[in-house]
Enzyme design. Structure first.
Site, short mmCIF file in Angstrom:
data_model
loop_
_atom_site.label_atom_id
_atom_site.label_comp_id
_atom_site.label_asym_id
_atom_site.label_seq_id
_atom_site.Cartn_x
_atom_site.Cartn_y
_atom_site.Cartn_z
N HIS A 76 -5.76 -3.34 4.37
CA HIS A 76 -4.54 -2.59 4.70
C HIS A 76 -4.75 -1.09 4.71
O HIS A 76 -3.93 -0.35 5.23
CB HIS A 76 -3.43 -2.94 3.70
CG HIS A 76 -2.95 -4.36 3.84
ND1 HIS A 76 -1.71 -4.67 4.33
CD2 HIS A 76 -3.56 -5.54 3.59
CE1 HIS A 76 -1.57 -6.00 4.35
NE2 HIS A 76 -2.68 -6.54 3.91
N ASP A 113 -3.73 7.60 5.87
CA ASP A 113 -2.94 6.39 5.60
C ASP A 113 -3.40 5.29 6.56
O ASP A 113 -3.52 5.56 7.77
CB ASP A 113 -1.44 6.68 5.82
CG ASP A 113 -0.53 5.76 5.00
OD1 ASP A 113 -0.96 4.65 4.68
OD2 ASP A 113 0.60 6.18 4.69
P1 ADP Z 1 2.16 1.89 1.11
O1 ADP Z 1 1.72 0.52 1.53
O2 ADP Z 1 1.04 2.83 0.91
O3 ADP Z 1 3.07 1.85 -0.07
P2 ADP Z 1 3.87 1.98 3.54
O4 ADP Z 1 4.59 3.11 4.16
O5 ADP Z 1 3.02 1.21 4.49
O6 ADP Z 1 3.04 2.55 2.30
O7 ADP Z 1 4.91 0.97 2.90
C1 ADP Z 1 5.83 1.36 1.93
C2 ADP Z 1 6.94 0.32 1.81
O8 ADP Z 1 7.67 0.59 0.62
C3 ADP Z 1 7.92 0.36 2.96
O9 ADP Z 1 8.27 -0.94 3.34
C4 ADP Z 1 9.14 1.10 2.37
O10 ADP Z 1 10.37 0.72 2.93
C5 ADP Z 1 9.07 0.70 0.92
N1 ADP Z 1 9.67 1.75 0.08
C6 ADP Z 1 9.28 3.03 -0.03
N2 ADP Z 1 10.06 3.72 -0.87
C7 ADP Z 1 11.00 2.86 -1.31
C8 ADP Z 1 12.11 2.96 -2.23
N3 ADP Z 1 12.41 4.09 -2.84
N4 ADP Z 1 12.82 1.83 -2.44
C9 ADP Z 1 12.50 0.67 -1.81
N5 ADP Z 1 11.49 0.51 -0.96
C10 ADP Z 1 10.74 1.59 -0.70
O1 F6P Z 2 -2.31 -1.17 1.03
C1 F6P Z 2 -1.81 -0.29 0.12
C2 F6P Z 2 -1.44 -0.90 -1.23
O2 F6P Z 2 -2.42 -0.86 -2.18
C3 F6P Z 2 -0.99 -2.33 -1.09
O3 F6P Z 2 -1.95 -3.27 -1.49
C4 F6P Z 2 0.26 -2.35 -1.89
O4 F6P Z 2 1.25 -2.87 -1.06
C5 F6P Z 2 0.69 -0.91 -2.09
O5 F6P Z 2 -0.39 -0.12 -1.74
C6 F6P Z 2 1.25 -0.68 -3.47
O6 F6P Z 2 0.26 -0.41 -4.42
P1 F6P Z 2 0.25 -1.00 -5.89
O7 F6P Z 2 0.19 -2.47 -5.75
O8 F6P Z 2 -0.97 -0.41 -6.51
O9 F6P Z 2 1.52 -0.55 -6.53
#
Ligand code: ADP
Ligand code: F6P
Length: 482
Positions: A171, A380
């Site tokens: 990812h 990212d």
């Molecule tokens: P990562 O996988 O690095 O966390 P992404 O942008 O790909 O980053 O995904 C983040 C996910 O977390 C998204 O689906 C987003 O809607 C969710 N998210 C982020 N902030 C919040 C929050 N404050 N409350 C609920 N969901 C959240």
């Molecule tokens: O791909 C990014 C990632 O490490 C995912 O495996 C996971 O959805 C997200 O970040 C949240 O991270 P953590 O599981 O360390 O809170």
């Protein structure tokens, strides 16, 4: 949330997802009793809808240390908890996964730390995940292993269960070869991944880096995206840019409830002319400091009037025991305080910064409310938040400021693309996104919405799994013929 705990013996599954985390985390409720909440992050957002359609089993850690739980069923899906001791949380999860691999794979934005005891824990835990999976997968099952925490699982699993079809998806970015080779355990990781039949990456560049590394470092034969392993198997390395369940999110954003909540959010913010929005896991890869600095300077220079504009930053705390994450939280608190303190603005502060985790409907309302979505990671793998914002803009309005260094930037070409290291450039892009004509914004958003709706998470999973099936059928046929 209370998953229906059932300790009856679960049937072997023909479709198994293996990820560091289960979709739910076990936490302590306010009264000290055990409770469950949705796990944070993009992986769970992406896989939840897939698993609700395909059913099957999900193998993963339940988020609490030193606790052994029985498998249970939730919404027709079997959840198989893998226990971690507190030492393993420190060494495997916070250490090797998040202080070695995470910074190394994100262009070494922070310095990766290489510690042998962390590696040992990574091997032990990967072995445990492989053992659990080997026990729950039915004969000939499809097993889909996820992300950087579990890169040894494909090989470990194949040794026990050669009958399985094994896919792996990363990812996060796969790093340039010069960075990857710093890893003292580079051979083991490459060999671990090669246990899969199909290794998926977010971008073609990641797949190409991987193929180059196995050719140069393991001396394997490769032809474009095909690798021949030492034991004569074919492994494919390809890009599959991950997506979201755009239709469901769009439907949620279109509800009366989301509309009313969006109006309420704007009202609570003082009905500004422009609402800037940031939504992130609190992570140093996300460029949160850069965007706050840019916004702060625009206020100080008088280019943005705090009577007219507000910046709402939502940031869920993440990996809170890792030093760099703790430090980032303090740095952001200080910077937000400074910008707000120096704004000389009486009334609501120009930046509001919240650490709350919200339900999906509330997230949809925030996306509806925000005029300018600011997504500025320094690196990212994809960034689903950018796609979620686009999915919620039914009226083809709003503006997305998006870092060039996200996977999403390859698909959302009509965003206001930006280099987040260039603070002056970022300031100009924020101004442009704020002041562009409704016609231009509409044109950009229409094209992005088409991309996000046409390439949803179900298409993503079908494409990956069809490729995996085709590949394993072909190699079975050629083995039988040979
Ligand atoms: P990562 O996988 O690095 O966390 P992404 O942008 O790909 O980053 O995904 C983040 C996910 O977390 C998204 O689906 C987003 O809607 C969710 N998210 C982020 N902030 C919040 C929050 N404050 N409350 C609920 N969901 C959240
Ligand atoms: O791909 C990014 C990632 O490490 C995912 O495996 C996971 O959805 C997200 O970040 C949240 O991270 P953590 O599981 O360390 O809170």
């Amino acid at each position: 949330m209370s998953p229906k705990s059932s300790t009856r013996k679960l049937d072997p599954a023909s479709f198994v997802v293996v990820a560091n985390r289960l979709p739910v985390d076990r936490v302590e409720g306010p009264d000290g009793t055990a409770d469950w909440r949705p796990s944070p992050g993009g992986l769970v957002t992406a896989f939840d809808p897939i698993m609700h359609r395909r059913r099957g089993a999900w193998v993963g850690w339940h988020g609490a240390a030193d606790e052994e739980l029985e498998p249970f069923e939730e919404d027709g899906m079997a959840l198989i908890p893998v226990p971690l001791s507190s030492d393993e949380v420190t060494d495997y999860y916070e250490g090797f996964s998040n202080a070695t691999l995470w910074p190394l794979y994100h262009d070494a934005i922070a310095t990766p730390q290489f510690r042998r005891e962390w590696w040992d824990a990574y091997v032990t835990v990967n072995r445990r995940f492989a053992d659990r999976t080997a026990k729950v997968a039915a004969e000939g099952a499809v097993v889909w292993v996820q992300d950087y925490h579990l890169q040894l699982v494909p090989q470990l699993l194949r040794r026990q269960r050669p009958d399985l079809r094994i896919g792996f998806f990363l990812h996060i970015p796969f790093p340039p070869t010069e960075l990857f080779v710093q890893l003292p355990w580079r051979h083991q990781i490459l060999e671990g991944l090669l246990g899969a039949d199909l290794v998926g990456f977010q971008l073609p560049g990641g797949a190409q880096n991987f193929v180059r590394l196995v050719r140069q470092r393991l001396g394997l034969e490769t032809l474009r995206d095909r690798i021949t392993t030492a034991d004569g198997r074919d492994v494919l390395a390809r890009a599959y840019p991950i997506a979201i369940d755009a239709r469901s999110l769009n439907e949620l954003a279109a509800t009366e409830q989301a509309a009313e909540r969006a109006t309420q959010i704007r009202h609570d913010l003082g009905d500004p002319r422009v609402m800037f929005l940031g939504v992130d896991r609190l992570d140093y890869t996300k460029g949160i400091l850069e965007r706050i600095q840019a916004f702060g300077e625009l206020i100080t220079e008088g280019r943005i009037d705090p009577d007219e504009a507000v910046f709402l930053q939502l940031a869920i705390p993440s990996r809170e025991r890792v030093d760099l994450y703790r430090q980032l939280r303090d740095d952001i608190d200080r910077l937000v305080g400074r910008v707000n303190g120096e704004s000389k603005h009486i009334g609501r502060p120009p930046i509001l910064y919240l650490h709350v985790s919200y339900p999906r409907i509330e997230m949809a309302a925030f996306y509806r409310a925000g005029d300018v979505m600011v997504v500025t990671p320094l690196r990212d793998g994809m960034n689903l938040v950018a796609k979620e914002y686009v999915a919620c803009r039914m009226a083809d309005d709003g503006a997305l400021v998006l870092s060039e260094f996200t996977g999403a930037a390859r698909e959302l070409r009509q965003a206001y693309l930006v280099n987040p290291h260039d603070i002056d450039g970022l300031k100009d892009r924020l101004m442009e996104a704020m002041n562009d004509s409704p016609q231009n914004k509409g044109r950009r958003m229409r094209l992005m919405r088409r991309q996000v709706v046409d390439n949803d998470i179900f298409k993503w999973a079908d494409t990956f799994l069809d490729d995996l099936e085709r590949l394993t059928q072909t190699s079975q046929a050629s083995q039988e013929a040979g």
